[in-house]
Write a protein that holds these residues in place. Structure first.
Motif, PDB file in Angstrom:
ATOM      1  N   ILE A  14       0.838  -1.205   0.000  1.00 27.70           N
ATOM      2  CA  ILE A  14       0.000   0.000   0.000  1.00 27.70           C
ATOM      3  C   ILE A  14       0.874   1.256   0.000  1.00 27.70           C
ATOM      4  CG2 ILE A  14      -1.639   1.338   1.399  1.00 27.70           C
ATOM      5  CD1 ILE A  14      -2.758  -1.433   2.349  1.00 27.70           C
ATOM      6  N   ARG A  26      -5.307   6.799   0.050  1.00 29.23           N
ATOM      7  CA  ARG A  26      -6.570   6.079   0.130  1.00 29.23           C
ATOM      8  C   ARG A  26      -6.817   5.226  -1.117  1.00 29.23           C
ATOM      9  NH1 ARG A  26     -11.711   7.981   3.472  1.00 29.23           N
ATOM     10  NH2 ARG A  26      -9.911   8.339   4.804  1.00 29.23           N
ATOM     11  N   ARG A  29      -4.992   1.976  -0.957  1.00 25.77           N
ATOM     12  CA  ARG A  29      -5.655   0.901  -0.199  1.00 25.77           C
ATOM     13  C   ARG A  29      -6.692   0.181  -1.050  1.00 25.77           C
ATOM     14  NH1 ARG A  29      -4.572   0.317   4.906  1.00 25.77           N
ATOM     15  NH2 ARG A  29      -3.170   1.916   5.690  1.00 25.77           N
ATOM     16  N   ARG A  30      -7.503   0.982  -1.761  1.00 23.39           N
ATOM     17  CA  ARG A  30      -8.523   0.381  -2.625  1.00 23.39           C
ATOM     18  C   ARG A  30      -7.878  -0.451  -3.725  1.00 23.39           C
ATOM     19  NH1 ARG A  30     -13.649   1.811  -3.433  1.00 23.39           N
ATOM     20  NH2 ARG A  30     -14.427   2.642  -1.491  1.00 23.39           N
ATOM     21  N   ALA A  31      -6.801   0.099  -4.282  1.00 17.14           N
ATOM     22  CA  ALA A  31      -6.109  -0.608  -5.358  1.00 17.14           C
ATOM     23  C   ALA A  31      -5.551  -1.936  -4.847  1.00 17.14           C
ATOM     24  CB  ALA A  31      -4.996   0.268  -5.929  1.00 17.14           C
ATOM     25  N   ALA A  32      -4.926  -1.881  -3.657  1.00 17.43           N
ATOM     26  CA  ALA A  32      -4.343  -3.103  -3.096  1.00 17.43           C
ATOM     27  C   ALA A  32      -5.430  -4.148  -2.852  1.00 17.43           C
ATOM     28  CB  ALA A  32      -3.613  -2.783  -1.792  1.00 17.43           C
TER      29      ALA A  32
ATOM     30  N   VAL B  20      -6.285  -1.137 -12.758  1.00 21.46           N
ATOM     31  CA  VAL B  20      -6.221  -0.862 -11.324  1.00 21.46           C
ATOM     32  C   VAL B  20      -7.178   0.290 -11.008  1.00 21.46           C
ATOM     33  CG1 VAL B  20      -4.724  -0.046  -9.460  1.00 21.46           C
ATOM     34  CG2 VAL B  20      -3.841  -1.661 -11.158  1.00 21.46           C
ATOM     35  N   PRO B  21      -8.050   0.125  -9.998  1.00 25.35           N
ATOM     36  CA  PRO B  21      -8.985   1.210  -9.666  1.00 25.35           C
ATOM     37  C   PRO B  21      -8.213   2.483  -9.345  1.00 25.35           C
ATOM     38  CG  PRO B  21      -9.435  -0.757  -8.342  1.00 25.35           C
ATOM     39  CD  PRO B  21      -8.164  -1.015  -9.080  1.00 25.35           C
ATOM     40  N   GLY B  22      -8.688   3.605  -9.892  1.00 20.09           N
ATOM     41  CA  GLY B  22      -8.002   4.879  -9.673  1.00 20.09           C
ATOM     42  C   GLY B  22      -7.154   5.272 -10.859  1.00 20.09           C
ATOM     43  N   SER B  92     -12.738  -3.778   2.813  1.00 20.90           N
ATOM     44  CA  SER B  92     -12.493  -2.336   2.698  1.00 20.90           C
ATOM     45  C   SER B  92     -13.173  -1.579   3.836  1.00 20.90           C
ATOM     46  CB  SER B  92     -12.972  -1.803   1.354  1.00 20.90           C
ATOM     47  OG  SER B  92     -14.360  -2.050   1.203  1.00 20.90           O
ATOM     48  N   TRP B  95     -11.003  -2.030   6.948  1.00 24.08           N
ATOM     49  CA  TRP B  95      -9.854  -1.117   6.897  1.00 24.08           C
ATOM     50  C   TRP B  95     -10.289   0.315   7.207  1.00 24.08           C
ATOM     51  CZ3 TRP B  95      -6.436  -2.666   2.033  1.00 24.08           C
ATOM     52  CH2 TRP B  95      -5.890  -3.938   2.261  1.00 24.08           C
ATOM     53  N   ARG B  99      -9.024   2.593  10.444  1.00 24.91           N
ATOM     54  CA  ARG B  99      -8.404   3.920  10.324  1.00 24.91           C
ATOM     55  C   ARG B  99      -9.151   4.947  11.159  1.00 24.91           C
ATOM     56  NH1 ARG B  99      -8.459   2.528   4.963  1.00 24.91           N
ATOM     57  NH2 ARG B  99     -10.025   4.061   4.386  1.00 24.91           N
ATOM     58  N   ASP B 184     -17.216   3.002   3.091  1.00 31.13           N
ATOM     59  CA  ASP B 184     -15.874   3.110   2.542  1.00 31.13           C
ATOM     60  C   ASP B 184     -15.512   4.510   2.062  1.00 31.13           C
ATOM     61  OD1 ASP B 184     -14.390   0.764   0.267  1.00 31.13           O
ATOM     62  OD2 ASP B 184     -13.575   1.957   1.876  1.00 31.13           O
TER      63      ASP B 184
END
Ligand SMILES: [Zn+2]
Ligand SMILES: [Zn+2]
Lengths: 202, 202
Positions: A14, A26, A29-32, B20-22, B92, B95, B99, B184
């Motif tokens: 991450i 952030r 984290r979503r990507a991981a 990959v998301p993002g 998610s 996590w 946090r 999330d």
């Protein structure tokens, strides 16, 4: 985070993903988590692709492009004409022009712009190798596709001076590139139009 | 793109990064180029971290969390109290709550929500294992931290029914979570406040 949520290998993944442009802490984290969930379809293939590319990538000694072969795919492509060289600041500009343009030509990547205040002089850029390519003969036009910034234009003037002894036409991208704008962020239509109506550099 | 710009290894890396998301197709190119330029500082370390995490990651058989150990870091953490279990839909959410919160408790990841239209029934979620954990004894409170969606609330009701024979207090997050919102995406302050003023589920 005071207490560990996941194993150190995941936390480290991450942290490193967060350094990739486009991902913040952030999104990382979503990507991981997405990678972990798509282990077979995405995580393993991406991991393998990264290892292979990281191992094989090199800078083309002829043009400054990055690729997994040296000379690069563009330099060795027999279908491209040698007579036209597009000079760019960065590999990202080369990629952007390739996506935008139907010109089957070759490139030269400077690796930056002249910037005396930052200590970047002509010898810090791939200018000498550009002059050598022109001196070899066979190049009839140099398109200076540098950013429309002060540094970009200064660099363009310097290169034009260096090439003044050669029988080569030096052109620049048409005004169409917004002043102060960076090529890399432009849409492909604007880039293609600017390339098509390029003008003599004087 | 009609003609190759870079070697197949780089093109493949860009294609996979775009999933990959993002990151989209264009961000994936920028990301790939950044990695290539930061070969020693980022590309090699990230590549190694991905390989290691991809190899080691597993799902915790006790709680459904993902980690590189099974049971996971949270399940084996001796500083967490066993009396409180936070039930979430997805890792998610776990996590996000970690946090946001200072609660030193344990979790149970359902792996989704009941959704008859999509063919998701109780046996497709980690509900049976939740009931087993409660049946083992030692759990005095279940916090249902599911999304404030119809499916989330349906799932919460189902779980409450399943736990009605046990001496366990079932609570939910305070209204503070926007209706229809997903945990999330919430800021940590909202999540922490919602957790603090949780109410009895009835
Ligand atoms: Zn090359
Ligand atoms: Zn666990």
């Amino acid at each position: 985070m005071p207490k560990p949520t996941a194993g150190p290998e995941i936390e480290r993944l991450i942290q490193l993903l967060a350094k990739v442009p486009g991902l913040g802490p952030r999104s990382a984290r979503r990507a991981a988590l997405h990678l972990i969930k798509k282990k077979e379809q995405l995580f393993f293939p991406l991991s393998a692709a990264m290892a292979e590319a990281a191992e094989k990538v090199k800078v083309c000694t002829r043009c400054g492009n990055v690729d997994t072969s040296d000379p690069c795919t563009i330099c060795t492509d027999p279908r491209r004409e040698d007579a036209t060289l597009i000079v760019v600041e960065d590999v990202s500009d080369l990629w952007a022009l390739e996506r935008a343009s139907a010109m089957n030509v070759r490139y030269h990547v400077l690796g930056g712009t002249l910037s005396p205040l930052d200590g970047v002089g002509p010898d810090d850029l791939n200018i000498r190798s550009l002059v050598s390519r022109v001196a070899e003969g066979g190049v009839s036009e140099i398109i200076l596709a540098v950013n429309a910034t002060v540094e970009g234009q200064t660099t363009a003037h310097y290169i034009t001076d260096q090439l003044s002894d050669f029988e080569v036409k030096v052109t620049r991208l048409a005004h169409g590139v917004p002043v102060g704008g960076e090529l890399d962020y432009l849409d492909e239509g604007t880039l293609a139009a600017a390339l098509k109506s390029r003008t003599a550099f004087d």
